[in-house]
Design a protein around this motif. Structure first.
Motif, PDB file in Angstrom:
ATOM      1  N   ASP A   1       0.796  -1.228   0.000  1.00 39.03           N
ATOM      2  CA  ASP A   1       0.000   0.000   0.000  1.00 39.03           C
ATOM      3  C   ASP A   1       0.830   1.279   0.000  1.00 39.03           C
TER       4      ASP A   1
ATOM      5  N   GLU B   1      -0.543   4.344  -1.720  1.00 39.43           N
ATOM      6  CA  GLU B   1      -1.604   5.161  -1.107  1.00 39.43           C
ATOM      7  C   GLU B   1      -1.051   6.419  -0.454  1.00 39.43           C
TER       8      GLU B   1
ATOM      9  N   ILE C   1      -1.789   9.592  -2.498  1.00 38.75           N
ATOM     10  CA  ILE C   1      -3.180   9.899  -2.819  1.00 38.75           C
ATOM     11  C   ILE C   1      -3.716  10.915  -1.811  1.00 38.75           C
TER      12      ILE C   1
ATOM     13  N   TYR D   1      -9.699  10.920   0.051  1.00 36.23           N
ATOM     14  CA  TYR D   1     -10.237   9.729  -0.617  1.00 36.23           C
ATOM     15  C   TYR D   1      -9.987   8.449   0.179  1.00 36.23           C
ATOM     16  N   LEU D   2      -9.144   8.537   1.192  1.00 33.74           N
ATOM     17  CA  LEU D   2      -8.800   7.357   1.989  1.00 33.74           C
ATOM     18  C   LEU D   2      -9.368   7.436   3.402  1.00 33.74           C
TER      19      LEU D   2
ATOM     20  N   ILE E   1      -8.070   6.072  -6.630  1.00 38.31           N
ATOM     21  CA  ILE E   1      -7.613   4.946  -5.818  1.00 38.31           C
ATOM     22  C   ILE E   1      -6.991   3.837  -6.660  1.00 38.31           C
TER      23      ILE E   1
ATOM     24  N   HIS F   1      -3.145   3.279  -7.206  1.00 42.48           N
ATOM     25  CA  HIS F   1      -2.127   3.102  -6.166  1.00 42.48           C
ATOM     26  C   HIS F   1      -1.285   1.834  -6.327  1.00 42.48           C
TER      27      HIS F   1
END
Length: 456
Positions: free
Chosen positions: A170, A173, A176, A180-181, A195, A198
């Motif tokens: 991950d 991520e 990002i 959004y997370l 997403i 990633h």
């Protein structure tokens, strides 16, 4: 020139590094130069917020990620300690270890040999400091990835590849936007575009910064792919997915379920709900772990958690099929690309309809007394898990359909179908556009009629 060279510093990752620098020592390990060779920051400088604006305004000659390191960051001994605690305190993890043929000592020894370097070590530290349990999740996925690789009878080298990829799966991520997370954030279909990249970002970072075999980055890129081609970002399947990639994909999915009640039962149901999503060898690891798991004394009873009603889900699938099949014979069919996309989408929905029936959910739609009254707790639990997994698969199709539309006209034509696929909120209508039918007032068209006949 590599993708990270002469590129602006990612502001989301930079902001996270600055947050770490406020509580830990982060230092510059090489002179940071802009693309013209002008020195922006000297080697040995301590990273502070003062540098943030200077770095964000310039393209750098060398990637920022390889220019800094954190003192006292995540190290293998901390990873081993977390893994040891997970093995000792989580019976499902212990059962999976045994079912895969791995012993705890063997997995811990493999984890102890993992190496990350300054750049990826920084990323793991940033992840650890950025979110609750992020490092624990990475360790769990790494541990389970090694188990799955063993179940696939991979070599020691490939097991290490799976373990590294599981630990780093991950890191993409970190690049990002956090919005959004956010925990509890429900992404709309088109928002998934932020997403789904990633895994590919993670691969690029690992390939450039990790000095690892290419197989590690590849497995990271594949950790959301599915054996039947329904995953992302490339929608590849079968032998196109590397064996370590398959191991990490299953490990990542299982890890998300081990924090819930009755995790092995949930994992087995989730893995089997759509035949072909995962390889048979990896399914058997969970089934084997479930056979080894004796009922726990004093364990919490199984209880259904609600969610979209099964009957509503039945009629929503029927309505989706009717709308989709109508589009295939309407004006949208004039475009070969749109028609091909609709064919692919409808085939996936039909697979979900088959899953609905094969899992026995259709019994709750038959004109018989309510089976929810006085039903066995485990039966209700299986209904809940199967229903939720099917809802997620419909949302996956909504995501893919939204992301694969290529023209404004196509987006307009397919928008109602996307909204119907994405809608799983109890008491709502799909996108506010279509009222779901009920058996008492709906004259079924072809798709719904076929479902109704099969359920009867």
């Amino acid at each position: 020139m590599s993708p990270l060279q002469a590129a602006p510093v990612n502001r989301h990752y930079l902001d996270k590094v600055m947050a770490v620098a406020e509580i830990m020592a982060v230092e510059v390990i090489v002179d940071i130069l802009d693309v013209r060779g002008m020195k922006l920051v000297a080697k040995g400088t301590q990273v502070t917020r003062v540098l943030q604006e200077k770095l964000i305004l310039h393209k750098l000659r060398q990637p920022f990620e390889s220019s800094v390191r954190v003192c006292g960051g995540v190290e293998p001994k901390a990873i081993v300690a977390i893994a040891s605690r997970l093995i000792d305190t989580s019976p499902p993890v212990a059962h999976i270890l045994r079912a895969s043929g791995k012993g705890g000592a063997s997995v811990l020894a493999q984890l102890a040999r993992l190496e990350f370097g300054s750049a990826l070590g920084m990323m793991l530290t940033v992840a650890d400091r950025s979110g609750a349990h992020a490092l624990e999740h990475a360790v769990l996925v790494s541990l389970l990835s090694i188990c799955m690789a063993q179940k696939l009878r991979l070599s020691e080298q490939e097991q290490m590849v799976a373990g590294l990829a599981g630990m780093l799966h991950d890191v993409g991520e970190l690049y990002i936007a956090p919005a959004y997370l956010a925990r509890g954030k429900r992404l709309l279909p088109h928002e998934w575009s932020h997403i789904v990249v990633h895994p590919r970002i993670g691969q690029m970072l690992i390939d450039e910064l990790g000095a690892y075999p290419a197989a590690v980055g590849r497995a990271v890129a594949e950790h959301h792919e599915r054996f039947d081609g329904s995953g992302y970002p490339r929608q590849i399947g079968g032998s196109q997915i590397s064996a370590p990639g398959q191991a990490v994909a299953v490990a990542e999915m299982i890890a998300g379920l081990l924090l819930k009640d009755h995790p092995l039962e949930r994992a087995e149901l989730a893995l089997k709900i759509i035949p072909g999503e995962y390889s048979h060898e990896l399914l058997s690891a969970i089934s084997g772990a479930l056979r080894m798991a004796a009922p726990e004394a004093g364990a919490d009873p199984v209880r259904a958690q609600g969610g979209e009603g099964v009957e509503r889900l039945f009629w929503r699938i029927a309505a989706i099929l009717d709308v989709g099949e109508g589009l295939m014979v309407g004006p949208a069919a004039k475009s070969p690309s749109t028609l091909q996309l609709l064919h692919k989408t409808m085939e996936r929905v039909r697979n979900i309809r088959r899953a609905f029936i094969s899992t026995g959910l259709d019994v709750y739609v038959r004109p018989e007394p309510d089976l929810g009254v006085g039903a066995d707790d485990m039966l209700l639990f299986e209904r809940e898990v199967a229903g939720r997994e099917i809802q997620w698969r419909l949302r996956d199709i909504a995501r893919d359909l939204a992301l694969q539309t290529s023209t404004p006209d196509e987006r307009v034509v397919l928008a109602p179908l996307v909204r119907m696929l994405d809608d799983d909120l109890p008491g709502a209508t799909p996108g506010g556009l279509v009222a779901l039918p009920s058996p008492g007032r709906f004259k079924p068209a072809a798709g719904a009629a076929n479902m109704q006949r099969r359920a009867a």
